[in-house]
Write a protein that holds these residues in place. Sequence first.
Motif: not given
Length: 529
Positions: A470-488
Amino acid sequence: MLLDRIKPLDAILATANKKSLNRTLGAFQLTLFGIGAVIGTGIFVLTSAGAQKAGPGLMLAFAIAGAVCIVAALCYAEIAAMIPVAGSAYTYSYASMGEFLAWTVGWALIMEYAIAASAVSVGWSGYFSGTFLNEILGVSLPPALSAGPLALGGAPGGVINLPALIIALLITGLLVIGTSESAKLNAILVSIKVIALTAFVALTFTSPEFSTDKFNPFLPAGIFGGWGTGVGAVGAAATIFFAYVGFDAVSTAAEETKNPQRNVPIGLVGSLLFCTVFYIVVAAGAVGTIGGQPIMGPGGVPFPAGSEELARQCAMPEHAGALVCSNEALAHVLREIGFSGIGNTLGIAAFLALPSVILVLIFGQTRIFFVMARDGLLPEKLSSVHPKYKTPHVVTLLTGGVVAIAAAFFPVGKLADISNAGTLYAFMMVAIAVMVLRRRDPQRQRSFRVPAVWIIAPLTVLGTIFLFLNLPTEAMLFLPGWGFLGIVIYLSYGRRHSHLGRGVVEVVDDIGGLEHDFPIDTPASKPDR
């Protein structure tokens, strides 16, 4: 395999066994401690953003967020009592689910603390500009210097949030030279906050302006605004969840608590119940006096909090006094009903108290960063200690710079939403870690056990996922985007340099600064091929 490295719990607990802390805290002291840790940023800063999402249903939003926090707090209490060492949810995950998932938790916590500090900096800026400069000194800061371009978009003004930038840099400087908040001063500031909010409740509920008619319609955007919209009562709950972050400070005191089996849950749940009721009453006072209806956009959907469209609407004369348009909501309410002096006092209370919250958040972020670097998952340079000040100056300066830049250019509502995404993920992983350790190590001594853990822990997981969606879409997308950078980063650096992967478990004592090396002979000690 990515999930093959689990740090031995006995090695982690060896640090805790070096401590000899007296059990002196009772249930009442823990409850007060929790109240002081929780009440702060959210109620002073996010009331207007929450009202824009939910209208008078802001009260229901506080109840929903509080309920999720209560079940999460019980899980946090058990595992914090088991593993009372540095690293928070990162360390808990390392001991239960392995290095890779621990990395994702630590990476999310880095985001959470840094962005939360930025959000508080922006909130402080509103009280600094509106109360201290404008109301007290009679000085108006140009709009171009009081909000970032991503806060106001095409609305008049908005180049950089200079006060937010400056306070973040000042706090960073204090942390580099080793200045920390005084316990006595912090107690005074907590008292100021509670007294100011109590006065707010008394004045609003007894004001002639107070009317139950202002609560209608109670849910102008409904309970569910729709996935990804971030509006409605649940969408507002996902945002003002930020107002409850801090309760984990109670769980970290488990080792110093008398009869933790009884007093830790009382302190956690008691403080959260008190704060939830307090928040609901404060929200009712604000809405009942000046109204809290959101400014609607096309199709009867509220304009997004912190958006360009909302900023344009708030610049119009007919919305000048609206609750949802204020950067200092509670002080604004009191001024609108004729209590300018007391409103200014409340604004000064927030102005004085919020910098200590920024300090704690940046400090917490650097400690997570620091522990991950000491584990070898991040470059060792980040764990460098200043030769004179004895502080982790490299990571503190790096963190402070990011916090300051975000605070200078983003609005508080968007920052809180992004921070909440990381917090919700960490809380979910703590609940999973509790269940994993119950299965894997059922005989381990637990000074506090979650009652009905196979109900409470899954409820925590479901509750955090529910709020996340129920967060705004941009907030929901920020976490996996940040997570992908972290995995790299983990795959390219952390996994190859991990101390655990090289066969050494290094435990850092956050009180004594001691290290203990435990050589291990497990599959995890073999280098990657």
